[in-house]
Structures are given as structure tokens and as C-alpha cells.
Design an enzyme around this catalytic site. Structure first.
Site: not given
Length: 279
Positions: A116-118, A120
Site C-alpha cells: 500500500l502506498d504512503l 493509503t
């Protein structure tokens, strides 16, 4: 006593053992073996070689500890990732990472199932079983990922249908399997969306393709596992027996269970009053 200068017919295939120990996906390890980067007992390894914990294995110049080769009982946990954490073991900038909050392990290491990106948040799965992690992430498994997403902009039925029909992104065709409106008004509205892959920023890029901006994104389901309100942000827990059984079934790693009685729906499943769908 085993002669270490000779290959063995016992044990398990080298790439499977190394994948289970968390050294990468089986495909990546096969490439390293074919490139001559792995040795067993002082000899360059070949695809098909079998190994046991008694063997001496190097990947490049790094020796694989014997404890990494021993078959251990797999551990699986779920984690409620907050925004602002990176899915990496170490960040040169000193930013917080998900691994810093996980239980400490001896003799194995946590493998993140996807990323999951920063910015999210939400459900993440971590396991010590490399083979299981690879199965859960492989596109051929067709495992659903569900997200709660708040978008900003003018959302029309035409745009929603376009996202379900599919659009061409920089890295290929992509689409939402399902879109369900779930609240909000004006230019900020919430939706639940389902995708079958985990490509980089895929959910955000799909919305951007129809000129809509994502300002909140949270994963709420991965396959049969749901993020429920009992798991606080930044906390983790082990799977229940039922969750574990359902997860193994999702990867065909367990026998078919007895049929469940009718009338018992999945807890936490998003209502099926679709805004847009494609069957």
C-alpha cells in the site's frame, strides 16, 4: 552421512526452499539460479536441484543460514496500516515503516502480501510463508481487493460505467470489477471498488483516467479477509481458524470444506446495490 559434494535426491527444490525462506518469489529465484548466482555446497546450482538444511547455500556472496532452510510452522497476521507508513524494511529518510510495528521473529521474517502506498491505509497481510505470499499476489489467483475510496470531482454514471468497462493505463488495460456508492455529497463522495490485481497506484490511476481525484483510500478486504472495526489503526492480530481456512481455500492450498448452511452471508461484505457493474 551426506556427501556435500554430490547433489541429493532428497529434500525440496532449491527455488521453493529459498522462496519459503523469504528470499524472493520463486520466479525471481529461478532467474538467479539460471544466471549462476546461487551455489550449493561450493558448486553452481541448477534448476531442479534439491536441498536440505544440511546443505551450504550461497546467494551471491551471502550465505543462507541453516535455520532459514528448516521448515517452520507458517505465521500469518493482518495489520491495519495507517497513512504515513511505508511498506519497506528500511527508509533512508527515517520515515516510519510497517515492519517496525510487527511482532519480532526469530528464525524467519515477515513478508508483505502486496503493498500500500504512503497515503493509503487499511488491511495488509503478513506471513512467514514465502510460497503462500507469492500465491496470494499472483494475478492468476484472481483474488479480489476491495477499497473504500473518497473521490473529488463530478462523478457521473457515464464515468462509473467507463471505469467498469475498462480503460487503458500506461501499463495496460485496467478496470474495476465492481463500484458501489457508499456515502458523501457534493464533490466529495465515497465508493467501494473491487480490483483483481495490485498494480502500482492502480485504484488512484483508474479514477484519474476519468478526471477524478482520490483524496482518501483504504483497503477494507483482501480475498476472504475483511478489516473490521475491532482492529485499531496501527495494530495487528492473528487470523482466526475460519479466516485461515478461507484464505488457504482462496489459493487452493487446502481441501474443499463441507458446504456451509444457506443463509449465512459473509460478515462485513459490502451490499450489492451496485452503482455500476459488469457481469
Amino acid at each position: 552421512m551426506k556427501n556435500k559434494s554430490q547433489p541429493t535426491d532428497s529434500g525440496e527444490r532449491l527455488q521453493k526452499v529459498l522462496a519459503n525462506a523469504g528470499f524472493g518469489s520463486r520466479r525471481e529465484l529461478e532467474r538467479q539460479i539460471e544466471a549462476g548466482e546461487v551455489s550449493v555446497n561450493g558448486k553452481t546450482a541448477k534448476l531442479g536441484d534439491r536441498v536440505t538444511p544440511e546443505d551450504t547455500i550461497y546467494i551471491g556472496r551471502t550465505k543462507v543460514g541453516a535455520w532459514r532452510l528448516k521448515k517452520q510452522e507458517a505465521q500469518i497476521i493482518i495489520y491495519n496500516k495507517p497513512e504515513g507508513e511505508l511498506v519497506t524494511r528500511d527508509d533512508p529518510g527515517g520515515r516510519p515503516t510497517v515492519f517496525s510495528r510487527l511482532p519480532k521473529l526469530v528464525g524467519s521474517r515477515w513478508i508483505a502480501v502486496g503493498r500500500l502506498d504512503l497515503n493509503t491505509s487499511g488491511l495488509m497481510i503478513f506471513t512467514t510463508d514465502g510460497e503462500l505470499a507469492n500465491k496470494l499476489m499472483h494475478p492468476s489467483q484472481q483474488i479480489e481487493r476491495e477499497y473504500a475510496v473518497r473521490v473529488n470531482g463530478e462523478v457521473t454514471s457515464e464515468k462509473l460505467q467507463q471505469l467498469v468497462n475498462g480503460v487503458e493505463l500506461d501499463d495496460g488495460f485496467a478496470r474495476f470489477e465492481d463500484i458501489v456508492e457508499s456515502g458523501g455529497e457534493g464533490r466529495n463522495r465515497w465508493f467501494h471498488v473491487v480490483i483483481m490485481e495490485g498494480r502500482n497506484r492502480e485504484v488512484r490511476r483508474l479514477w484519474e483516467s476519468v478526471d477524478l481525484k482520490v483524496n482518501r483510500l483504504k483497503r477494507v478486504r483482501f480475498g476472504p479477509l475483511f478489516l473490521d472495526s475491532s482492529l485499531a489503526v496501527g495494530r495487528h492480530r492473528e487470523l482466526t481458524e475460519q479466516e485461515l481456512s478461507d484464505l488457504l481455500m482462496a489459493t487452493s492450498a487446502a481441501p474443499e470444506p463441507e458446504p456451509k448452511k444457506r443463509g449465512r452471508g459473509r460478515k462485513g461484505k459490502t451490499p450489492r446495490n451496485k452503482t455500476a457493474s459488469r457481469r
